[in-house]
Scaffold this motif. Structure first.
Motif, mmCIF file in Angstrom:
data_model
loop_
_atom_site.group_PDB
_atom_site.id
_atom_site.type_symbol
_atom_site.label_atom_id
_atom_site.label_comp_id
_atom_site.label_asym_id
_atom_site.label_seq_id
_atom_site.Cartn_x
_atom_site.Cartn_y
_atom_site.Cartn_z
ATOM 1 N N THR A 1 22.198 -5.812 -13.031
ATOM 2 C CA THR A 1 21.992 -6.925 -13.954
ATOM 3 C C THR A 1 22.806 -8.126 -13.490
ATOM 4 N N ASP A 2 22.170 -9.300 -13.428
ATOM 5 C CA ASP A 2 22.853 -10.533 -13.045
ATOM 6 C C ASP A 2 23.735 -10.996 -14.208
ATOM 7 N N VAL A 3 25.050 -10.954 -14.011
ATOM 8 C CA VAL A 3 25.997 -11.350 -15.057
ATOM 9 C C VAL A 3 26.828 -12.546 -14.591
ATOM 10 N N SER A 4 26.271 -13.338 -13.705
ATOM 11 C CA SER A 4 27.019 -14.456 -13.123
ATOM 12 C C SER A 4 27.544 -15.403 -14.180
ATOM 13 N N GLU A 5 26.674 -15.834 -15.096
ATOM 14 C CA GLU A 5 27.062 -16.810 -16.110
ATOM 15 C C GLU A 5 28.054 -16.220 -17.093
#
Length: 662
Positions: free
Chosen positions: A353-357
């Motif tokens: 899962t992209d959790v960059s922000e």
């Protein structure tokens, strides 16, 4: 002093340089910015910083004489030089008898050069650019700053090699780091010997489809006990070690990839290493390993920005759940989406899962790599994000809050004084004080003070993979031209070698946790740090003056957890997944093995389920034999006397047990 090269391009005061083609006619320069019209000088340094002048035909010579003690930054990492390629050396002494004091090839953006070093008032420094890569013109800058402290030092050592040294890790199963260089279809390995010497062997790999022009990574892809290599260039080439570790062969699948950083990592926790490759101009790619040396090409799902910008991937367990997450350092200029760093959380079973922000790491700083470590020893991984240019800000230090988010801790950390830029940033406890330092930021050491602040230390070394190339417990650097040996100090250490049984043989992805009266330290076993190189797969802990280790805990990619109590400092231990360290004669409660030691026949009784097959490994993790279990017995008469690891399949459950052959 504010570096001049940070001013706008229009404020540069350039000087046309002439008459610097030999040492005796070297042009005197002061702090400022200068244009080199062409590298066409006729004299080469006799004692080259790079060990030889092979491939060098011309050079340009300059002298710099400081009026006060200071540090000097020499850099071509300027916006005007974008896409350029330079190499420099700095010398003292007299013409014909010069001594190298600093040098650099590719530590700046792309293939540009940058180095910082201390200078003494009144000493003449010769700054020499050569045409090893090209003779095209460029601009360079000289910046004086306050003196840099020397908190760690290294001594260069010459080793035979072909091409540049690219990797430093165990290639023959003895857990000693070997020095690896690549030259086209030839793999040159300097095997470290137990007596401190090296055995140099050149292996022909067959015709290589793609050389490691951008990066290299390593791991035991086929679980035969010997590490394989991945070359990342215009595509990926896989260099397979044979079952004896005595030869290598190449395969590639022909896909075009504008490769940047590459890594070996088990993406789906099936016990087989997969290969991840950053794509510069498209979504990232990865090869899934089926366990039979077949690699299935995939694209998308781990960084899907259409125009790429993916440069420096590193696999780390940032959320302490014993699986590897992915951080991607991005570089594309301006405010493009391809320039925003990414963090992908591993949710298990190959799902990310992209959790960059939400993590706070979605930053548009121009960066080619990052250095991840628990800088404050609070039990979770922090990150130093290293700037490769000043377009969108400088280096950042991000503290892990322990809840999936990060806080900017740059202000007051000492990071601000590191004004040089780098494409390489590598973590390591270089002075064994128990706190992880950073090599980067314009080819300097940022030495960890233990309180989330850093002190800059000068270095004359070239970038390269971290390793222990002389097995003394201190981290060395394998520079592009040879080892840079850490001169060390009186601090203690321990090294941990990981051998996977259900997990991959290299132990890549394991979390190693050390507990001592001084606190907790953690390390991840990673394949590929920084941007280009691949260093040791052994984990290294500095201990300072501490001489007691309460325990070492290893959480393997399989989920198995091993505990080793009270290991000795200043030692190296090898831990086998599910079995603990070699010194621990642990036995399984799930199977009975007798007699043990045995001569010819070994009896195996299961307390779980019927046993159908058994595999025997040596203590390097190499598979020795695989047999069917008949009537609860296997024949081990063909084994040489010694200690082995028996692995049995009990109705799908893998169980290990140590055995001894008389």
């Amino acid at each position: 002093m504010k570096p001049i090269y940070l001013l706008t391009l229009f404020s540069f005061l350039f000087t046309k340089l002439i008459g610097q083609n030999t040492c005796s006619s070297a042009l005197s320069v002061t702090a400022g910015n200068y244009i080199v019209a062409m590298v066409d000088g006729t004299e080469l340094p006799v004692n080259s910083c790079y060990g030889s002048n092979v491939g060098v035909e011309t050079a340009e010579w300059y002298t710099y004489t400081p009026t006060q003690d200071a540090s000097l930054l020499v850099t071509t990492d300027l916006p005007i030089n974008v896409n350029g390629d330079t190499r420099l050396g700095v010398y003292t002494g007299s013409c014909g008898s010069l001594t190298c004091v600093a040098f650099d090839d590719d530590s700046g953006s792309g293939f540009l050069s940058t180095t910082s070093f201390n200078i003494d008032a009144g000493v003449v420094y010769y700054i020499v650019f050569d045409n090893f890569w090209n003779a095209n013109g460029f601009t360079f800058s000289l910046v004086e700053n306050d003196p840099i402290m020397n908190l760690v030092s290294f001594t260069p050592v010459n080793l035979a090699h072909q091409g540049y040294f690219m990797a430093a890790l165990d290639m023959n199963g003895d857990h000693l780091d070997d020095a690896i260089s690549v030259n086209g279809d030839y793999l040159n390995i300097n095997y470290q010997q137990s007596n401190g010497s090296f055995e140099n062997v050149v292996h022909y790999t067959g015709q290589v489809g793609y050389d490691p022009g951008w990066s290299i990574c390593a791991g035991d892809l086929d679980n035969n006990g010997y590490n394989d290599l991945v070359y990342a260039g215009g595509g990926a080439s896989f260099i397979w070690a044979n079952d004896e570790g005595t030869g290598y062969s190449e395969t590639n699948y022909g896909q075009y990839i504008f490769c940047q950083r590459s890594n070996c990592v088990d993406l789906n926790a099936d016990g087989n290493l997969d290969v991840f490759v950053c794509h510069d101009v498209a979504p990232n790619v990865y090869y899934m390993n089926d366990g039979n040396s077949n690699l299935d090409y995939n694209q998308g799902g781990l960084g899907d920005v259409i125009d790429g910008g993916n440069y420096g991937s590193v696999w780390i367990d940032y959320d302490n759940d014993c699986d590897m997450d992915l951080f991607i350092a991005k570089c594309r200029g301006g405010l493009s989406e391809a320039n925003i760093n990414q963090l992908h959380r591993n949710d298990g079973n190959g799902v990310f899962t992209d959790v960059s922000e939400e993590s706070g790491l979605a930053d548009n700083i121009q960066t080619w790599s990052s250095a991840w470590a628990d800088f404050d020893n609070d039990g979770d991984m922090d990150v130093f994000v290293g700037a490769s240019s000043d377009e969108n800000g400088s280096h950042k230090l991000m503290r892990n809050n322990g809840d999936g988010t990060f806080t900017d801790a740059t202000a007051g950390s000492g990071i601000e004084i590191a004004t040089g830029n780098s494409i390489e940033n590598e973590p390591g406890d270089f002075n064994n004080d128990g706190f992880v330092d950073v090599l980067g930021a314009g080819n300097v050491f940022l030495m960890n003070n233990g309180d989330m602040t850093f002190t800059m230390s000068s270095t004359n070394i070239a970038f390269g993979p971290t390793c222990d190339i002389n097995n003394d417990g201190f981290l060395d650097i394998l520079g592009t031209e040879g080892p840079q040996i850490n001169n060390g100090n009186d601090n203690n250490y321990i090294k941990v070698n990981t051998v996977g049984m259900q997990s991959n043989k290299s132990g890549i992805g394991a979390r190693v946790k050390l507990t001592s009266p001084e606190g907790i330290q953690i390390r991840d076993v990673r394949s590929g740090e920084g941007f280009r190189y691949c260093g040791t797969l052994n984990t290294h802990f500095g201990m300072g003056e501490g001489d007691i280790i309460e325990s070492i805990e290893i959480c393997w990619p399989s989920g198995i957890v091993d505990y080793i109590e009270n290991p000795q400092v200043n030692s190296t231990i090898t831990v086998y997944e599910g079995l603990g360290a070699l010194v621990d004669e642990t036995s399984s409660t799930q199977i009975a093995v007798f007699p043990n030691p045995a001569n010819d026949i070994l009896n195996i009784q299961s307390k779980v389920a019927a046993i159908k097959t058994a595999t025997v490994f040596d203590l390097s993790g190499k598979r020795i034999m695989e047999v069917h279990v008949r009537n609860g017995q296997i024949d081990i008469s063909g084994l040489a006397p010694g200690v082995y690891v028996l692995q049995v399949n009990a109705d799908g459950q893998m169980i290990q047990h140590k055995i001894t052959k008389k």
